[in-house]
Every structure is written in C-alpha cells, then in structure tokens.
Design a protein around this motif. Structure first.
Motif, PDB file in Angstrom:
ATOM      1  N   LEU A 326       0.923  -1.313  -0.011  1.00 57.57           N
ATOM      2  CA  LEU A 326       0.004  -0.021   0.048  1.00 57.57           C
ATOM      3  C   LEU A 326       0.528   1.245  -0.089  1.00 57.57           C
ATOM      4  N   ILE A 327       0.329   2.162  -0.785  1.00 56.44           N
ATOM      5  CA  ILE A 327       1.092   3.454  -0.501  1.00 56.44           C
ATOM      6  C   ILE A 327      -0.190   4.742  -0.155  1.00 56.44           C
ATOM      7  N   ASP A 328      -0.229   5.040   1.005  1.00 57.52           N
ATOM      8  CA  ASP A 328      -1.137   5.913   1.218  1.00 57.52           C
ATOM      9  C   ASP A 328      -0.651   7.308   1.209  1.00 57.52           C
ATOM     10  N   VAL A 329      -1.167   7.973  -0.125  1.00 60.04           N
ATOM     11  CA  VAL A 329      -0.742   9.265  -0.538  1.00 60.04           C
ATOM     12  C   VAL A 329      -1.528  10.414   0.164  1.00 60.04           C
ATOM     13  N   GLY A 330      -2.702  10.191   1.024  1.00 57.39           N
ATOM     14  CA  GLY A 330      -3.237  11.157   1.573  1.00 57.39           C
ATOM     15  C   GLY A 330      -4.605  11.660   0.800  1.00 57.39           C
ATOM     16  N   HIS A 331      -5.825  11.971   1.447  1.00 54.45           N
ATOM     17  CA  HIS A 331      -6.736  12.267   0.742  1.00 54.45           C
ATOM     18  C   HIS A 331      -6.571  13.418  -0.092  1.00 54.45           C
ATOM     19  N   ASN A 332      -5.821  14.351   0.505  1.00 52.38           N
ATOM     20  CA  ASN A 332      -5.592  15.474  -0.316  1.00 52.38           C
ATOM     21  C   ASN A 332      -4.999  15.411  -1.633  1.00 52.38           C
ATOM     22  N   VAL A 333      -4.566  14.286  -2.175  1.00 52.21           N
ATOM     23  CA  VAL A 333      -3.987  14.093  -3.404  1.00 52.21           C
ATOM     24  C   VAL A 333      -5.146  14.289  -4.480  1.00 52.21           C
ATOM     25  N   GLU A 334      -6.227  14.392  -4.127  1.00 45.70           N
ATOM     26  CA  GLU A 334      -7.327  14.502  -5.065  1.00 45.70           C
ATOM     27  C   GLU A 334      -7.598  16.068  -5.402  1.00 45.70           C
TER      28      GLU A 334
END
Length: 369
Positions: A326-334
């Motif tokens: 998994l790579i959690d890039v954060g919700h703000n990546v959107e």
C-alpha cells in the motif's frame, strides 16, 4: 459575452454526468443560483474560508468543488457557527457552489484517470464497475434531400457509438405519406393535399447522456414542421464506468521507486507505505480519496500495490498479511482535479468571456514535520 450558470454546468456534466455518482452522494448545486451570468469559475478541492476569500478576491461567482459543503439536511442555519458563517459569506457575495464528487471519480478523464496518467499507467481497467450506460435506439424518418444533414447532426451530437465504433447507423429508403391539415405550413406539399415523399428511415444508437442533445440536434437539422421519430429501450449494454483504475507501469520498479514517483507526481511531501520497499511493482491500482475498503478489489485485479488515501491501522495489517503493498498518499491528493477540471472547462468555454481558474489555496489540514 459571459456564459450562463446553467450552460457552464451543462458543459461540465458532459465530463461528469450526475447519474455516474454513487447512491446518496451529495452532489450538484448545493448553494446559490445558476440563473445568472458567470464571470469566473473557481475550481477547488474543498470549500473553506480561505477558498471563499480567494473567490471573492478573484471575482469568481461560481465554485466547482470535489468535496461537499453540505453533507446532511440542515436543521437550522445559524450564522454564528463555522459552517453558518461560511454559507453567509457565500450568499452575501452571490457565489454559487456546485459539487462533483463520485461522478468525477467515475468519469473517464476524471480524478482516477488523472492519477493513473500521472503515474504513467497503461492498459487501464476499473477497480470496481459501478455504472453501465443505458442505450436507446433512435429512429427518424427523413426526406432524401436532408438525409445526410440529419445524420451529420446526430453524429456530431454524440449519437451512433457502439463500443469503439462511431457513426453507426442503418438507413432504409421508402415512401412516406402525410396530409397537411388546415393551418399547417408544410416544408413539402400544401394543406389539404396528400403527399408521397421519398424518405429514409434512419436508425442509430443514443446513450442516456446524449439523448436530449441528439434529439435536439436532429430536430434542428430536420426540415419537417412535425418530425416522426421513436426512441426504443435496448438490452444491448453500453459503456461500463467504474471507481478506481488498475494499470501497468511502463517498466517494473521497486516499491521504493514507485513511492518516490508518487510523491513527485502528486506533489505530496510524504507518504505512508506498507510492504517490502525492495519488492518489484508492475501492476498498480489507484483510487482517489479514502480507498482502504477497496483493498480486496485491488488484490482480485492482480495489483501489486494500491495507491490511495486514508489507510487505517487494521487495513494496513490486513494488507500486510495478504501480501498487498500500500502507498497512502493522503486524501488531499485529489487536488489533482483542480487543474484537470479547470483546463477541461476552459476549453469548453473558449467562445465566451467566462474565465476558469484553479484554486491555489492549499486545503491540506495536516502539517508534516
């Protein structure tokens, strides 16, 4: 000439139709009115005080955002609360707010395609199919003199697609009859006289998203005062749309290398990673927003890694045990949608004076130390 608010949204919904949205998603016009000319559109991920101040400073009177400002029915509207003050500021400055959430995630060219493109993924499929486009057969009878003009109008409006084939139609010549009554103004013939006209029966396919546009285009190109046409529902399935994307990297790389690529591609200062950093990665699943519950979907799709946001502790352990990285890039990546939507909409509004701007406000709530 500035575009009307309804026109701006109609053009935007050609990218992300509302019926693509997941059930109960809070989308559409959430505040204000579209019954006005739009000088500037501001495209934002979130709508907070800083974004509204930016809209006021720039002179934008429409905000198109990804995350809703109203999540549940309002029991009251008190302007001494943070949300109430925000709504008051928007209303006083005549700024409308339109939300496109999961419909923009699902759309071709939407958030998930933008993410996949940034990573260079190829041979894309959906992480989960959620919507199959409904098809109808449009049949219209056209005099031979206007046969090609009507066909051209239909195809230009988006009719005639079956899979990856465009301009699909079937055309049968025949004789049409009609008797214009008193008070009519027939294109061919005269009132009170039975007419026989060489016509062509045109059959073509229209999707639900272009049906109205195609019918209007056909009626405009057709010479008759009263046009004979039919719409039939079809069992044939149209295009399938889905959440997330799964694709292949141009060349394998390690999880560590993909992590660095993701940080650069998505302009994020850090990520959280689950798995062996030396593991080779070829097939990648991406999903904007909070995608932890799609871990199993990524595994079933054969993905080596899921790139998404908001991974919780227990999901991380489940992925580790199941062998999925998994790579959690954060919700703000959107935030990737700001420039993508702004560029799309600006291209649609080139014949107007309406400007489209991408918000420059950073709405990431976390600080990275």
């Amino acid at each position: 000439m500035f575009a009307k608010g309804q026109t701006v949204i109609q053009l935007f919904e050609q990218l992300a139709p509302k019926h693509y949205a997941m059930p109960d998603d809070k989308i559409g016009l959430q505040l204000g009115s579209l019954q006005k000319e739009i000088q500037k559109v501001l495209v934002a991920l979130d709508v907070n005080d800083e974004v509204v101040d930016e809209a006021i400073r720039l002179g934008a009177n429409l905000i198109i955002a990804h995350h809703a400002i109203i999540f549940r029915p309002l029991a009251h509207l008190q302007t001494d609360t943070p949300a109430g003050r925000l709504y008051e500021k928007l209303i006083k400055n005549d700024i409308a707010v339109y939300i496109a959430h999961t419909n923009l995630d699902v759309a071709e060219g939407g958030v998930n395609d933008m993410m996949a493109d940034k990573l260079g993924l190829k041979e894309l499929t959906h992480l989960e199919d959620v919507h199959t486009e409904k098809l109808q057969k449009l049949v219209v009878f056209v005099p031979e003199t206007h046969h090609q003009a009507v066909l051209d109008a239909l195809f230009t409006a988006g009719a005639g697609w079956i899979g990856q084939y465009s301009h699909c139609s079937f055309n049968i010549p025949g004789t049409g009859t009609f008797l214009p009554q008193e008070g009519t103004h027939p294109y061919i013939g005269e009132a009170g006289k039975l007419e026989r006209v060489q016509e062509v029966r045109v059959e073509t396919i229209v999707t639900a998203s272009v049906q109205r546009k195609a019918v209007q285009a056909m009626l405009k190109a057709h010479p008759y005062e009263e046009v004979a046409y039919d719409l039939y529902p079809m069992d044939l399935k149209g295009r399938v749309f889905g959440l997330g994307r799964v694709g292949k990297l141009p060349a394998p790389m390690t999880l560590r290398e993909l992590t660095e690529l993701a940080k650069t591609a998505f302009d994020v200062p850090m990520v959280r990673v689950v798995g062996d950093l030396s593991r080779p990665i070829r097939k990648v699943a991406v999903l904007g927003g909070s995608g932890g519950r799609y871990m199993r979907h990524a595994m079933f799709a054969g993905a080596d890694v899921l790139v998404t946001g908001d991974i919780d502790y227990h999901t991380a352990h489940d992925a580790l045990a199941a062998g999925l990285t998994l790579i959690d890039v954060g919700h703000n990546v959107e935030k990737i949608m700001k420039r993508g939507v702004a560029d799309y909409l600006a291209a649609q509004l080139t014949k107007t004076d309406t400007q489209v701007l991408a918000s420059e406000v950073n709405t990431e709530p976390f600080q990275f130390l």
